[in-house]
Write an enzyme that holds these catalytic residues in place. Structure first.
Site, PDB file in Angstrom:
ATOM      1  N   LYS A  24       9.947   5.159   7.323  1.00 42.71           N
ATOM      2  CA  LYS A  24      10.359   3.996   6.533  1.00 42.71           C
ATOM      3  C   LYS A  24      11.516   4.445   5.652  1.00 42.71           C
ATOM      4  CE  LYS A  24       5.657   2.079   6.036  1.00 42.71           C
ATOM      5  NZ  LYS A  24       4.426   2.207   5.228  1.00 42.71           N
ATOM      6  N   HIS A  28      -3.489  -5.966   2.523  1.00 42.37           N
ATOM      7  CA  HIS A  28      -2.584  -6.967   3.085  1.00 42.37           C
ATOM      8  C   HIS A  28      -3.234  -8.323   3.348  1.00 42.37           C
ATOM      9  CE1 HIS A  28       0.157  -3.527   4.758  1.00 42.37           C
ATOM     10  NE2 HIS A  28       0.238  -3.654   3.442  1.00 42.37           N
ATOM     11  N   HIS A  40       8.478  -1.251   9.621  1.00 38.09           N
ATOM     12  CA  HIS A  40       8.734  -2.252   8.581  1.00 38.09           C
ATOM     13  C   HIS A  40       7.894  -1.941   7.336  1.00 38.09           C
ATOM     14  CE1 HIS A  40       5.006  -4.904   9.655  1.00 38.09           C
ATOM     15  NE2 HIS A  40       4.734  -3.613   9.682  1.00 38.09           N
ATOM     16  N   ASP A  98      -4.083   1.330  11.587  1.00 40.04           N
ATOM     17  CA  ASP A  98      -3.600   2.022  10.391  1.00 40.04           C
ATOM     18  C   ASP A  98      -4.705   1.868   9.365  1.00 40.04           C
ATOM     19  OD1 ASP A  98      -2.453   3.049   8.145  1.00 40.04           O
ATOM     20  OD2 ASP A  98      -0.846   1.566   7.981  1.00 40.04           O
ATOM     21  N   GLU A 152      -3.288   5.822  12.280  1.00 40.44           N
ATOM     22  CA  GLU A 152      -2.394   6.161  11.170  1.00 40.44           C
ATOM     23  C   GLU A 152      -3.185   6.336   9.877  1.00 40.44           C
ATOM     24  OE1 GLU A 152       0.796   3.262  10.893  1.00 40.44           O
ATOM     25  OE2 GLU A 152       1.012   3.618   8.736  1.00 40.44           O
ATOM     26  N   ASP A 172       1.797   8.369   7.486  1.00 43.02           N
ATOM     27  CA  ASP A 172       2.649   7.422   6.745  1.00 43.02           C
ATOM     28  C   ASP A 172       2.625   7.855   5.278  1.00 43.02           C
ATOM     29  OD1 ASP A 172       3.806   5.277   5.459  1.00 43.02           O
ATOM     30  OD2 ASP A 172       2.197   3.864   5.855  1.00 43.02           O
ATOM     31  N   LYS A 190       6.935  -0.267  14.654  1.00 38.46           N
ATOM     32  CA  LYS A 190       5.832  -1.070  14.110  1.00 38.46           C
ATOM     33  C   LYS A 190       6.463  -2.152  13.254  1.00 38.46           C
ATOM     34  CE  LYS A 190       2.901   0.109  10.417  1.00 38.46           C
ATOM     35  NZ  LYS A 190       1.696   0.644   9.771  1.00 38.46           N
ATOM     36  N   GLU A 226       1.398  -9.361   7.032  1.00 44.16           N
ATOM     37  CA  GLU A 226       2.247  -8.952   8.155  1.00 44.16           C
ATOM     38  C   GLU A 226       2.108  -9.894   9.348  1.00 44.16           C
ATOM     39  OE1 GLU A 226       1.652  -4.741   8.824  1.00 44.16           O
ATOM     40  OE2 GLU A 226       2.637  -4.253   6.943  1.00 44.16           O
ATOM     41  N   SER A 267       0.864  -1.185   0.000  1.00 47.73           N
ATOM     42  CA  SER A 267       0.000   0.000   0.000  1.00 47.73           C
ATOM     43  C   SER A 267       0.902   1.237   0.000  1.00 47.73           C
ATOM     44  CB  SER A 267      -0.944  -0.009   1.205  1.00 47.73           C
ATOM     45  OG  SER A 267      -0.234   0.099   2.406  1.00 47.73           O
ATOM     46  N   GLU A 322      -4.883  -2.236   9.264  1.00 50.31           N
ATOM     47  CA  GLU A 322      -4.142  -2.842  10.380  1.00 50.31           C
ATOM     48  C   GLU A 322      -4.831  -2.592  11.719  1.00 50.31           C
ATOM     49  OE1 GLU A 322      -0.064  -1.438  10.169  1.00 50.31           O
ATOM     50  OE2 GLU A 322      -0.079  -1.675   7.983  1.00 50.31           O
TER      51      GLU A 322
HETATM   52  P1  PGA Z   1       3.072  -1.152   3.083  1.00 51.50           P
HETATM   53  O1  PGA Z   1       2.135  -1.026   4.348  1.00 51.50           O
HETATM   54  O2  PGA Z   1       4.418  -1.585   3.527  1.00 51.50           O
HETATM   55  O3  PGA Z   1       2.351  -2.171   2.255  1.00 51.50           O
HETATM   56  O4  PGA Z   1       3.095   0.209   2.434  1.00 51.50           O
HETATM   57  C1  PGA Z   1       2.557  -0.658   5.625  1.00 51.50           C
HETATM   58  C2  PGA Z   1       1.849   0.569   6.120  1.00 51.50           C
HETATM   59  O5  PGA Z   1       0.937   1.105   5.438  1.00 51.50           O
HETATM   60  O6  PGA Z   1       2.185   1.061   7.189  1.00 51.50           O
HETATM   61 ZN    ZN Z   2       0.593   2.819   6.918  1.00 53.79          ZN
END
Ligand code: PGA
Ligand code: ZN
Length: 419
Positions: A333, A151, A361, A238, A281, A308, A384, A203, A41, A160
């Protein structure tokens, strides 16, 4: 000073079974290795991965990125002092020359940048976390135990549903308590939906066919209570709201309902008053700085609002968020921006402006545990890293357990949440 003598790279597999890069950096006195993670995503403003295209591996091969590492990157970096991370990362940015790393590939630059950092730390015979900071702190984990959105096939719109074991004195107590809740949750899912639904999402969380976010959060409450941790275990979500946003009607499709922005705002406020949610999030689509700000303000003292896809670890976008007071925390990230230095600068900018940072992650991961060291080293107090299961997730938690054992670092608990 110790010069970089050699850089090697090869194509390996990530946790979804797709190709990714492994990079090794050798210096006169050290060695470092890093593997690039990969999102599903992904935010539209992220630095981009370089993929080969074509029919093989659904176009996801990384031979072009590897060629960039072995060619122009190795040529430019050989002979440089491996300890000079900022100069090396700056060189990677100028070699690439694009605003989003599209020439060399953010997967190539991320793996090189992190392998350089590991190599430099190995020279001084300290863990990366020690090389990165003077005041190490073990972060509070955010464990994604119910997977929705892109996911999993659960049908849940929110991506999430996480456990946040904030009420524990030690990291090890927190993570093992979360693992107990995870197993209770598995049993409850089997009881309610049947054994066939104890499958896992990307995940490592369960992916039960819940009808709504409320159902998912109620399952979490039941699992926490069955494990005897009520009160000590908070929740986080999230939404990854860009994945259920309709730009034509400017509406959001959540669990079979269509919400206006205001209705979605009210829905989050209701969720936060009905469940022990301390962090939300990406509640709105990735350019909604103003909508984020309204929700942040409404939930002050109750839940932090995390950017994010909104920020993509990018200093320029974080600056906008600071001005508009859009979020209380950044989801960091490294591969969203492409080098460790840029990610650390983003974290610094947040800390200087009293915002929190959660090191994160990606949904496509590897056995690389560098994010554990980064979270401890910068002392941000939040990480996370998925469910307490599957080795690409537990690699991070197990590294934190090892750091706790060898360093006796303090555990942040809930102290770094910016409520
Ligand atoms: P992604 O999702 O690694 O698939 O982008 C993780 C997140 O949205 O935090
Ligand atoms: Zn996210």
């Amino acid at each position: 000073m110790s010069a970089i003598t050699r850089i090697s790279a090869c194509q390996v597999l990530d946790s979804r079974g797709y190709p990714t890069l492994q990079v090794e950096v050798f210096s006169k006195k050290g060695y470092g290795k890093a593997l690039a993670p990969s999102g599903a995503s992904t935010g539209k403003h992220e630095a981009v991965e370089l993929r080969d295209g074509g029919k093989k591996f659904e176009g996801k091969g990384v031979q072009k990125a590897i060629a960039n590492v072995l060619g122009p990157i190795a040529k430019a970096l050989k002979g440089l002092d491996v300890q000079k991370q900022e100069e090396i990362d700056q060189l990677l940015c100028s070699l690439d020359g694009t605003p989003n790393k599209s020439r060399l590939g953010a997967n190539a630059t991320t793996a090189v940048s992190l392998a350089v950092a590991q190599c430099a730390a190995s020279e001084s015979k300290v863990g990366l976390y020690r090389a990165l900071g003077r005041r190490p702190l073990l972060p509070c984990p955010f464990l994604n135990v119910i997977n929705g959105g892109k996911h999993s096939g659960s049908g849940l719109s929110i991506q999430e549903f996480m456990l946040v074991p904030a009420g524990f004195a030690k990291f090890s107590d927190a993570i093992f308590a979360a693992a107990e809740v995870y197993h209770s949750l598995g049993r409850i899912v089997a009881r309610k939906y049947g054994k066939i639904f104890v499958g896992l999402g990307d995940e490592g969380g369960f992916a039960p066919p819940c009808k709504s976010a409320q159902d998912a959060l109620s399952l979490l409450e039941e699992a926490v209570s069955e494990s005897g941790y009520s009160g000590r275990m908070k929740f986080a979500i999230d939404a990854a709201a860009s994945s259920f946003y309709n730009p034509d009607s400017k509406s959001y499709a959540v669990d079979g309902k269509v919400f206006s922005c205001q209705e979605l705002h009210d829905f989050y406020v209701w969720l936060a008053s009905s469940y022990p949610i301390v962090s939300i999030e990406d509640p709105f689509e990735e350019d909604s700085f103003e909508d984020f700000a309204l929700l942040r303000k409404k939930l002050v003292g109750k839940a932090q609002i995390v950017g994010d896809d909104l920020f993509v670890t990018n200093a320029a976008r974080i600056e906008i968020g600071i001005k508009k007071r859009s979020a209380s925390a950044l989801l960091l990230k490294v591969n969203q921006v492409g080098t460790l230095t840029e990610a650390l600068q983003a974290a610094k900018l947040c800390h200087e402006n009293k915002m929190g940072v959660i090191v994160s992650h990606r949904s496509g991961e590897t056995e690389d545990s560098a994010i554990a060291d980064i979270a401890v080293g910068i002392g941000c107090g939040q990480i996370k890293a998925g469910a307490p299961a599957r080795s690409e997730r537990t690699a991070k938690y197990n590294r934190l357990l090892q750091i706790e054992q060898e360093s006796g670092c303090k555990f942040a608990g809930g102290s770094r949440l910016v409520l």
